[in-house]
Design an enzyme around this catalytic site. Sequence first.
Site, PDB file in Angstrom:
ATOM      1  N   HIS A 106       0.800  -1.227   0.000  1.00  0.00           N
ATOM      2  CA  HIS A 106       0.000   0.000   0.000  1.00  0.00           C
ATOM      3  C   HIS A 106       0.837   1.283   0.000  1.00  0.00           C
ATOM      4  CE1 HIS A 106      -3.468  -2.457   0.235  1.00  0.00           C
ATOM      5  NE2 HIS A 106      -3.626  -2.550   1.528  1.00  0.00           N
ATOM      6  N   HIS A 180      -9.769   2.086   0.571  1.00  0.00           N
ATOM      7  CA  HIS A 180      -9.678   0.909   1.444  1.00  0.00           C
ATOM      8  C   HIS A 180     -10.768   0.902   2.517  1.00  0.00           C
ATOM      9  CE1 HIS A 180      -7.750  -2.382   3.591  1.00  0.00           C
ATOM     10  NE2 HIS A 180      -6.817  -2.440   2.668  1.00  0.00           N
ATOM     11  N   GLU A 317     -11.618  -3.503  -2.929  1.00  0.00           N
ATOM     12  CA  GLU A 317     -10.648  -2.507  -3.398  1.00  0.00           C
ATOM     13  C   GLU A 317     -10.504  -2.656  -4.905  1.00  0.00           C
ATOM     14  OE1 GLU A 317      -7.108  -3.233  -0.719  1.00  0.00           O
ATOM     15  OE2 GLU A 317      -8.647  -4.471   0.181  1.00  0.00           O
TER      16      GLU A 317
HETATM   17  C1  BGC Z   1      -4.645  -6.496   1.807  1.00  0.00           C
HETATM   18  C2  BGC Z   1      -4.533  -7.262   3.100  1.00  0.00           C
HETATM   19  C3  BGC Z   1      -3.992  -6.328   4.141  1.00  0.00           C
HETATM   20  C4  BGC Z   1      -4.929  -5.179   4.275  1.00  0.00           C
HETATM   21  C5  BGC Z   1      -4.383  -4.159   5.216  1.00  0.00           C
HETATM   22  C6  BGC Z   1      -5.606  -5.409   2.016  1.00  0.00           C
HETATM   23  O1  BGC Z   1      -5.704  -4.653   0.867  1.00  0.00           O
HETATM   24  O2  BGC Z   1      -5.038  -7.293   0.736  1.00  0.00           O
HETATM   25  O3  BGC Z   1      -3.678  -8.367   2.955  1.00  0.00           O
HETATM   26  O4  BGC Z   1      -3.822  -6.954   5.366  1.00  0.00           O
HETATM   27  O5  BGC Z   1      -5.123  -4.567   3.043  1.00  0.00           O
HETATM   28  O6  BGC Z   1      -5.264  -3.794   6.156  1.00  0.00           O
END
Ligand code: BGC
Length: 352
Positions: A106, A180, A317
């Site tokens: 991310h 998210h 997402e």
């Molecule tokens: C991911 C998860 C991750 C989460 C973070 C998601 O987009 O796919 O693996 O733990 O984001 O909170």
Amino acid sequence: MTSFGQSPDGHEARLYTLENSNGFRAEITDYGGIIVRLFARDRKGRLGDVVLGFDTLAGYVAQSPYFGCIIGRVGNRIANGQFTLNGQTYTLAKNNRPGGIPCHLHGGMRGFDKVWWDAEPFTNADGGGLRLRYQSKDGEEGYPGNLDVSVTYLVTGDDALRIDYEAQTDRATPVNLTNHSYFNLAGEGAPPVLGHALTLNASAYTPVNAGLIPRGEITPVENTPFDFRAPHTIGDRIDRPHEQLRFAGGYDHNFALDARDGAPAIAATVLEPQSGRLLEVLTTEPGVQFYSGNFLTGMLAGKNGHVYPRRGGFCLETQHFPDSPNQPDFPPVILQPGATLHSTTVYRFSTR
Ligand code: BGC
């Protein structure tokens, strides 16, 4: 606009309310572009907040598992925190280690979820909007190129929150933007989302290795617990002894969406039978990461004193596929100078 509290470095966060005449409303802060609250009606017309989060800025600054934020410069994982572009290898922070295997997640240590966005509220015929802008500097979090990003949230008359993303760069760089939000259509703080019925417009998904990095194949969902082409509750098959579910502790996978033609098309629908709330997700993106909140641990004190249990919310997402900078067979995520990235996602609410 109201204050949403001060950060440890003295920056005042602002909270903007976007609403339509039905009372459907979103509250968004300029820290991380976070959707803090999202009120949608149930079958009986009662408004409920359907996203997980914190009451104050402090919660987001301290320990958020990416509740409600904008994700970038590159969403999801990049294997080993490295990619090569135009013959140059770029090294990024390894800020995540599922299965003990380090990767970049991310956008890094201070991704777009943790920066301050310039906010400009507006209203149009549909309802309220908020335009957020951010300039990510060349080299920020290890990525090449100055990147100008704009994210526009708009509440529309049909009880939808529309998100338009735009970006331009002065050097070739990977870009993969998403939001998210963790939803619980029974209301934030309600029990786990296992009874929500999910439909995904996806005939294929991208299986991962133990580090949750795609292996590279785009695999048919047929005869697997990943087949949501007809509705299944999230809980129906989540604990099956399937290697992919074991790696992620449930669903945490990218689905390759069917039939896109450039206009936002239905990617997912989710129905919560008790409240009757129905969420439709439309997008121009080729993929959607369906994450069933497996890493929520029941440790976070969220809004209204609610402690969020494991799988207490789900994320959808919309994005390009994870690890795309290292995956030649995935749709490309490299933005070139002179080009403009456009991407749209709509979260639309109604009842059944
Ligand atoms: C991911 C998860 C991750 C989460 C973070 C998601 O987009 O796919 O693996 O733990 O984001 O909170």
